[in-house]
Design an enzyme around this catalytic site. Structure first.
Site, short mmCIF file in Angstrom:
data_model
loop_
_atom_site.label_atom_id
_atom_site.label_comp_id
_atom_site.label_asym_id
_atom_site.label_seq_id
_atom_site.Cartn_x
_atom_site.Cartn_y
_atom_site.Cartn_z
N ARG A 137 8.66 18.38 -3.35
CA ARG A 137 8.26 18.03 -4.71
C ARG A 137 8.51 16.55 -4.96
O ARG A 137 9.56 16.01 -4.60
CB ARG A 137 9.04 18.86 -5.73
CG ARG A 137 8.67 18.55 -7.19
CD ARG A 137 9.26 19.59 -8.12
NE ARG A 137 8.57 20.87 -7.98
CZ ARG A 137 7.47 21.19 -8.66
NH1 ARG A 137 6.94 20.33 -9.51
NH2 ARG A 137 6.90 22.35 -8.49
N HIS A 164 7.30 13.03 -7.79
CA HIS A 164 7.27 12.72 -9.22
C HIS A 164 6.00 13.24 -9.88
O HIS A 164 6.03 13.74 -10.99
CB HIS A 164 7.37 11.21 -9.42
CG HIS A 164 7.48 10.81 -10.86
ND1 HIS A 164 8.65 10.92 -11.58
CD2 HIS A 164 6.56 10.31 -11.74
CE1 HIS A 164 8.45 10.51 -12.82
NE2 HIS A 164 7.19 10.13 -12.94
N PHE A 165 4.86 13.12 -9.19
CA PHE A 165 3.59 13.50 -9.78
C PHE A 165 3.03 14.80 -9.22
O PHE A 165 1.95 15.22 -9.62
CB PHE A 165 2.55 12.39 -9.58
CG PHE A 165 2.81 11.18 -10.43
CD1 PHE A 165 2.58 11.20 -11.79
CD2 PHE A 165 3.32 10.02 -9.87
CE1 PHE A 165 2.82 10.09 -12.58
CE2 PHE A 165 3.56 8.90 -10.65
CZ PHE A 165 3.32 8.93 -12.01
N GLY A 166 3.72 15.43 -8.31
CA GLY A 166 3.19 16.65 -7.73
C GLY A 166 4.10 17.22 -6.67
O GLY A 166 5.29 16.93 -6.64
N ASP A 207 5.28 1.00 1.54
CA ASP A 207 6.43 1.90 1.36
C ASP A 207 6.89 2.46 2.71
O ASP A 207 7.12 3.66 2.85
CB ASP A 207 6.09 3.03 0.39
CG ASP A 207 7.34 3.74 -0.14
OD1 ASP A 207 8.42 3.13 -0.12
OD2 ASP A 207 7.23 4.90 -0.57
N ASN A 263 -3.56 -39.39 17.70
CA ASN A 263 -2.94 -40.16 16.62
C ASN A 263 -3.74 -41.43 16.36
O ASN A 263 -4.14 -42.13 17.28
CB ASN A 263 -1.50 -40.52 16.99
CG ASN A 263 -0.62 -40.65 15.75
OD1 ASN A 263 -1.11 -40.59 14.62
ND2 ASN A 263 0.67 -40.82 15.95
N GLU A 285 -5.39 -41.58 2.40
CA GLU A 285 -6.19 -40.71 3.25
C GLU A 285 -5.40 -39.48 3.68
O GLU A 285 -5.94 -38.36 3.70
CB GLU A 285 -6.64 -41.48 4.49
CG GLU A 285 -7.61 -40.69 5.37
CD GLU A 285 -8.05 -41.47 6.59
OE1 GLU A 285 -8.87 -40.94 7.36
OE2 GLU A 285 -7.56 -42.61 6.78
N ASP A 306 2.82 -49.32 13.12
CA ASP A 306 1.41 -49.26 13.52
C ASP A 306 0.53 -48.46 12.57
O ASP A 306 -0.67 -48.29 12.81
CB ASP A 306 1.28 -48.68 14.93
CG ASP A 306 1.92 -47.30 15.04
OD1 ASP A 306 2.34 -46.74 14.01
OD2 ASP A 306 2.00 -46.77 16.17
N LYS A 311 0.49 -45.28 11.97
CA LYS A 311 0.15 -43.94 12.45
C LYS A 311 1.22 -42.93 12.03
O LYS A 311 2.31 -43.31 11.57
CB LYS A 311 0.02 -43.94 13.98
CG LYS A 311 -1.09 -44.83 14.50
CD LYS A 311 -1.17 -44.76 16.03
CE LYS A 311 -2.29 -45.62 16.57
NZ LYS A 311 -2.38 -45.55 18.06
#
Length: 523
Positions: free
Chosen positions: A136, A138-140, A256, A468, A475, A498, A500
């Site tokens: 059994r 909660h809903f059935g 669940d 690189n 940018e 540089d 980069k």
């Protein structure tokens, strides 16, 4: 947790060692497929007045299920009182909205009745002979039954009976529709409960499924005193991950996962397991995030409590199950529901106390990579099946839904982003194996590895040689979809010498994939 309830927990005192029942944590009430066996001859008093029970004719009241003595190393007191059902439903439905439509002439407020017609077959009594009730929720409740006709004629089945009287909201009706739809969609996996049929009448919805008579995984854990050997635990977790990976590939998140929702087909020691109870499950798209808090408190993932989660939440639950199998204790524990949630969000699992020193390093690494609080760093179900602790060359690894998401992001990323993952230019019409491997990289998961610094350093050396280039702060901000307010933060990611990306900027940039629509993809 909302919409929760807790079970009474019996306490066993034995020579000063206080041990308690690790009952069903705190659950969102859904109709639970209880293991198909009865452990008591006593009867459960009916909650309905005499002669008004909505149960079909011949169905007896629910038997009382006696709880086996459950021995764990740490005491598990009951959780705090649950919140009222209306409060949880109010959260799910949002603020009340004024009703629309004409004002009744008699001054009374007219309400549209809920449509509780599901379109399922109306001939349940003709097709199935109901037996005793075995569980059994909660809903059935769940009953035994025997098929009278059809392909499974004469076969024993389990029938989940959901009362229409308890479907008091449109959400509760939709939950039932969704559960049946998911069960129909998920078919063909050996560790998934088989769906046979769905029927309805004026009082109930009937979901007819495969009968599993071997009991819950939880009961087997308890019968072993709370601990599995590593080899026995592997057999359980492989089945668990296999069916979870299958569900995720079909776009279903269970929500669940816990030992109570895995049933053994028979009582044989090596009987296969079946995943059940999709009452809280939902369909989900690869890039979608869910926000409703459902599940069981001890197994709930941190991101669920933060109301932004996806399939990774199921993997966390598998991690909790694995932890319990290996040591007999929950990784996160507190005396109240709110305390459990705080532990899930803030505490780290204990890997120092016995028996963890005797557990293999591979098993501990496996659990830690499932219980990573950053969901992006967790293994997927398919990846977990490939982990050294579980990997079996004779067992195929299922497709991984994460690969789809990663490759999609890679193909739609900017050229500069792709260069950080791979040095060559992206081919427009096809992708070779090397490029596919680059696309399938999850930098978050790599960062979770102990050797992440060395991996990133080696990758950066290749990037320095091949990809690189000089880039401005503006940018770089555009590449990462960041506004002008972020310029001061990313300024330090670019070398003054540089212009980069520095090593710091490289590792930070890996986490920020810029998604572009396919029709604006750069070459």
């Amino acid at each position: 947790m909302g919409l929760c309830y807790g079970k009474n927990i019996s306490v066993v005192e034995d020579e000063g060692d206080r041990r308690q029942t690790p009952s069903d944590a705190v659950n969102i009430p859904s109709v639970k497929n209880t293991p198909i066996h009865s452990t008591s001859n006593s009867t459960w008093p009916s909650p309905y007045p005499h002669g008004t029970s909505p149960l079909p004719a011949g169905v007896p009241p629910s038997p009382a299920r006696s709880t086996p003595r459950r021995f764990f190393r740490r005491p598990f007191p009951p959780p705090s009182p649950a919140k009222h059902i209306k409060a949880s439903l109010a959260k799910r439905q949002g603020p009340a909205k004024p009703k629309e439509g004409p004002i009744p002439e008699d001054g009374s407020e007219a309400e549209r009745p809920l449509d509780k017609s599901f379109g399922y077959g109306k001939n349940f009594a003709a097709k199935y002979e109901l037996g005793k009730e075995v569980g059994r929720g909660h809903f059935g409740h769940t009953c035994l039954a025997r098929a009278r006709k059809g392909e499974i004629k004469g076969q024993s089945v389990a029938v989940k009976i959901i009362s229409k009287a308890k479907m008091t909201t449109a959400i509760s009706i939709e939950d039932v529709r969704r559960e049946v739809k998911i069960l129909k969609a998920l078919s063909g996996h050996k560790n998934l409960i088989k769906f046979y049929d769905a029927c309805e009448d004026a009082n109930n919805v009937y979901i007819i499924m495969e009968l599993c008579e071997g009991g819950e995984l939880l009961d087997r854990i308890l019968s072993r005193g709370g601990r599995y050997t590593e080899e026995d635990a592997k057999a359980i977790i492989v089945q668990t991950l296999s069916v979870v990976a299958f569900c995720h590939l079909q776009g279903v998140v269970h929500r669940d996962l816990k030992p109570e929702n895995f049933l053994f087909t028979t009582r044989d020691e090596d009987a296969p397991m079946k995943l059940i109870d999709f009452g809280l499950s939902d369909f989900i798209r690869p890039d979608e995030r869910l926000n409703d808090i459902v599940g069981s408190a001890y197994y709930v993932a941190p991101e669920v409590l933060h109301r932004s989660y996806s399939m990774e939440a199921d993997i966390w639950s598998v991690g909790v199950i694995t932890y319990i199998l290996l040591c007999g204790s929950r990784p996160f524990w507190a005396r109240t529901e709110s305390g459990i949630f705080r532990a899930v969000l803030r505490a780290d699992p204990n890997f120092d106390d016995s028996p963890w020193p005797a557990v293999s390093p591979e098993a501990k690494d496996f659990v830690k990579r499932l219980l990573n609080k950053d969901y992006r760093k967790r293994m997927t179900a398919a990846q977990a099946l490939s982990h050294p602790w579980l990997r079996d060359k004779h067992c195929p690894v299922p497709l991984d839904i994460l690969i789809y998401r990663l490759v999609k992001s890679y193909l739609r990323a900017t050229p500069f982003k792709r260069a950080t993952l791979k040095m060559d230019q992206l081919s427009y019409k096809k992708i070779d194996f090397e490029e596919f491997c680059a696309a399938a990289i999850s930098t978050y998961q790599l960062e979770a590895l102990e050797g992440w610094e060395q991996i990133a350093s080696t990758a950066f050396e290749h990037f320095e040689q091949e990809g690189n280039r000089v880039i401005s702060v503006e940018e770089l901000a555009r590449e990462m979809n960041l506004g002008p307010t972020s310029h001061s933060i990313i300024h330090d990611w670019i070398r003054d010498s540089d212009g980069k990306l520095s090593f710091l900027g490289y590792t930070k940039f890996l986490h920020g994939v810029t998604i572009r629509s396919s029709n604006t993809r750069h070459q």
